[in-house]
Design a protein around this motif. Structure first.
Motif, PDB file in Angstrom:
ATOM      1  N   ASN A 215      35.529  40.752  40.536  1.00 54.21           N
ATOM      2  CA  ASN A 215      34.847  39.739  39.722  1.00 54.21           C
ATOM      3  C   ASN A 215      35.833  39.004  38.818  1.00 54.21           C
ATOM      4  OD1 ASN A 215      32.320  38.517  38.585  1.00 54.21           O
ATOM      5  ND2 ASN A 215      33.054  39.548  36.744  1.00 54.21           N
ATOM      6  N   ILE A 216      36.756  39.742  38.213  1.00 49.76           N
ATOM      7  CA  ILE A 216      37.760  39.121  37.334  1.00 49.76           C
ATOM      8  C   ILE A 216      38.656  38.187  38.129  1.00 49.76           C
ATOM      9  CG2 ILE A 216      39.813  39.625  35.938  1.00 49.76           C
ATOM     10  CD1 ILE A 216      38.367  42.212  35.047  1.00 49.76           C
ATOM     11  N   LEU A 217      39.041  38.595  39.325  1.00 47.53           N
ATOM     12  CA  LEU A 217      39.888  37.756  40.175  1.00 47.53           C
ATOM     13  C   LEU A 217      39.198  36.433  40.489  1.00 47.53           C
ATOM     14  CD1 LEU A 217      42.443  37.415  41.938  1.00 47.53           C
ATOM     15  CD2 LEU A 217      41.201  38.567  43.796  1.00 47.53           C
ATOM     16  N   ALA A 218      37.909  36.497  40.764  1.00 41.86           N
ATOM     17  CA  ALA A 218      37.167  35.284  41.132  1.00 41.86           C
ATOM     18  C   ALA A 218      36.903  34.379  39.929  1.00 41.86           C
ATOM     19  CB  ALA A 218      35.838  35.672  41.789  1.00 41.86           C
ATOM     20  N   ASN A 219      36.633  34.970  38.768  1.00 43.79           N
ATOM     21  CA  ASN A 219      36.191  34.177  37.618  1.00 43.79           C
ATOM     22  C   ASN A 219      37.298  33.793  36.637  1.00 43.79           C
ATOM     23  OD1 ASN A 219      33.521  34.301  38.516  1.00 43.79           O
ATOM     24  ND2 ASN A 219      33.150  36.229  37.448  1.00 43.79           N
ATOM     25  N   HIS A 220      38.378  34.551  36.598  1.00 45.08           N
ATOM     26  CA  HIS A 220      39.392  34.297  35.565  1.00 45.08           C
ATOM     27  C   HIS A 220      40.757  33.899  36.124  1.00 45.08           C
ATOM     28  CE1 HIS A 220      36.868  35.737  32.237  1.00 45.08           C
ATOM     29  NE2 HIS A 220      36.447  36.679  33.073  1.00 45.08           N
ATOM     30  N   PHE A 221      41.081  34.345  37.324  1.00 47.30           N
ATOM     31  CA  PHE A 221      42.401  34.013  37.867  1.00 47.30           C
ATOM     32  C   PHE A 221      42.398  32.758  38.708  1.00 47.30           C
ATOM     33  CE2 PHE A 221      43.142  38.289  36.481  1.00 47.30           C
ATOM     34  CZ  PHE A 221      44.492  38.302  36.145  1.00 47.30           C
ATOM     35  N   ASN A 222      41.275  32.055  38.721  1.00 43.75           N
ATOM     36  CA  ASN A 222      41.219  30.756  39.383  1.00 43.75           C
ATOM     37  C   ASN A 222      41.249  29.615  38.382  1.00 43.75           C
ATOM     38  OD1 ASN A 222      41.099  31.767  42.014  1.00 43.75           O
ATOM     39  ND2 ASN A 222      38.888  32.092  41.887  1.00 43.75           N
ATOM     40  N   GLN A 223      41.513  29.962  37.100  1.00 45.32           N
ATOM     41  CA  GLN A 223      41.562  28.949  36.052  1.00 45.32           C
ATOM     42  C   GLN A 223      42.881  28.177  36.116  1.00 45.32           C
ATOM     43  OE1 GLN A 223      38.966  28.351  34.072  1.00 45.32           O
ATOM     44  NE2 GLN A 223      37.811  30.037  35.025  1.00 45.32           N
ATOM     45  N   PRO A 224      42.861  26.924  35.669  1.00 44.92           N
ATOM     46  CA  PRO A 224      44.109  26.138  35.651  1.00 44.92           C
ATOM     47  C   PRO A 224      45.151  26.795  34.746  1.00 44.92           C
ATOM     48  CG  PRO A 224      42.182  24.728  35.319  1.00 44.92           C
ATOM     49  CD  PRO A 224      41.692  26.136  35.237  1.00 44.92           C
TER      50      PRO A 224
END
Length: 417
Positions: A215-224
């Motif tokens: 979940n963290i990978l999908a929601n936080h590591f896709n940020q600019p």
């Protein structure tokens, strides 16, 4: 009447002193010495005639009253209110508050209501450099100001900001921490904070950790702005958790990729590529570098005494039939570790043969006592004197001693000395 009956009579109790309240009012202080007691003469020690006697006898004033009481007497005679006087002597200024914070004393932070006063408190604590004082002031600002305003103050005061970030990390306040980092434009740090908190709090619960990290990978590591290397690292960690879930072994729960590789080398070395528990499969899945793979294999099998596996894996024959070592571990590092693990002279010699410099090869062979390499190197250098001296250090009738002696007798070698 005996002593107990005397002290228990109502008349005596009325005359007895009370020690329940040791706080005297100014009027009571001034009254000390003016009241006469039964049996006391008109001229007491407080009378004018007794004062001269006291002076002659040089009785210290402090033996009659304590310094605190004396101060109160003088203050009462001046007509000032003691409470008001104390308040006037130590107003709660920024300097006084900071001093009390550093000394660990109680202080009234609430008296600092203006923005100017609060900013001075923060700057003063930062200038002093006391971590506890800095954190106390920051928490006071958080409680009394808009968070956005506090974050703006902290953004230009990195020491205070770092103290507050450490506090939030230690307290596990992940929401406040990520809000702070995001508002400061540090989205990559906020993403890593989420990731680290999940790993720290989930323990050995592989299923729960896998869900959280995915979940963290999908929601936080896709940020600019998030570092691509960090994203790749978290993605590899998700794959490792998936492999650990598939393995379903408690001893592998939440272990690193190299720890899991060491386990597979020890228990599943013979399984070929493609098998789930094969070291080769795990190495490819987790993109373990050849250097890391060789290092883990070396340590696992050497500690188990499986030198045959290491020799078959790390040595190969060149076109002249000589054995050399083929490993991604640098030769000097490999030699040191092989020596520490008790490798055979044959394997050490093969490793030394990989070194291109004769001088370096000789120095390391002497250091690790690889006698055959020392003897061969002296023979190639045609240094008869050096080989003779070295032979004298060897155990007579040993294999190395006989090799040195035969080399010295070799007629094909044209010695230079």
């Amino acid at each position: 009447m005996d002593d107990d009956d005397y002290w228990n009579t109502s008349d005596t109790k009325a005359k007895a002193f009370s020690f329940d309240d040791d706080v005297l009012s100014p009027q009571e202080i001034l009254a000390i010495g003016q009241k006469t007691y039964p049996g006391q003469k008109e001229e007491s020690i407080f009378s004018s005639s007794s004062i001269s006697t006291v002076k002659v006898a040089q009785i210290p004033l402090m033996s009659l009253v304590t310094p605190k009481v004396l101060d109160l007497i003088l203050l009462a005679q001046s007509g000032k209110d003691p409470a008001q006087e104390q308040s006037q002597e130590s107003p709660e200024t920024v300097a006084v508050t900071l001093k009390r914070l550093v000394l660990g004393r109680r202080c009234a932070l609430h008296v600092h209501r203006t923005m100017k006063s609060k900013t001075e408190l923060l700057d003063g604590a930062v200038a002093i450099g006391d971590g506890n004082a800095i954190l106390t002031v920051v928490l006071f600002l958080i409680a009394t100001l808009n968070k956005k305003l506090v974050y703006e103050l902290l953004s230009s005061r990195l020491i205070a900001l770092n103290h507050y970030i450490s506090f939030l990390q230690n307290e596990g306040k992940i929401t406040e921490l990520t809000d702070l980092l995001t508002m400061l434009g540090r989205s990559p740090d906020a993403a890593m904070a989420h990731f680290q908190h999940a790993v720290k709090t989930q323990g050995n619960n592989v299923d729960g950790l896998l869900r959280k990290v995915t979940n963290i990978l999908a929601n936080h590591f896709n940020q600019p702005g998030v570092d691509a290397h960090q994203t790749k690292m978290v993605d590899a960690y998700v794959k490792l958790l998936e492999w650990q879930k598939l393995a379903n072994l408690p001893e592998l729960s939440n272990r690193s990729a190299l720890q899991c590789l060491a386990y597979t080398c020890s228990r599943h070395w013979t399984e070929g590529a493609g098998a789930a528990m094969s070291p080769l499969t795990l190495g490819q899945r987790q993109q373990i570098s050849p250097l890391q793979f060789d290092w883990v294999v070396l340590n696992v099998h050497a500690k188990s005494g499986k030198w045959d596996i290491l020799e078959s894996l790390f040595t190969k024959k060149d076109w002249l039939g000589r054995s050399t070592v083929s490993s991604h571990v640098p030769a000097q590092c490999l030699l040191r570790r092989l020596s520490e693990l008790g490798a055979s002279s044959r394997l050490m010699a093969a490793c030394l043969a990989k070194l291109p410099s004769a001088d370096e090869r000789l120095a390391l062979a002497l250091n690790y006592k690889v006698h055959c390499v020392v003897i061969q190197t002296y023979a190639k250098q045609k240094d008869r004197l050096a080989l003779t001296n070295y032979k004298m250090t060897l155990n007579p009738q040993s294999e190395e001693y006989i090799l040195a002696e035969n080399t010295l007798r070799d007629p094909s070698i044209k010695w230079k000395n």
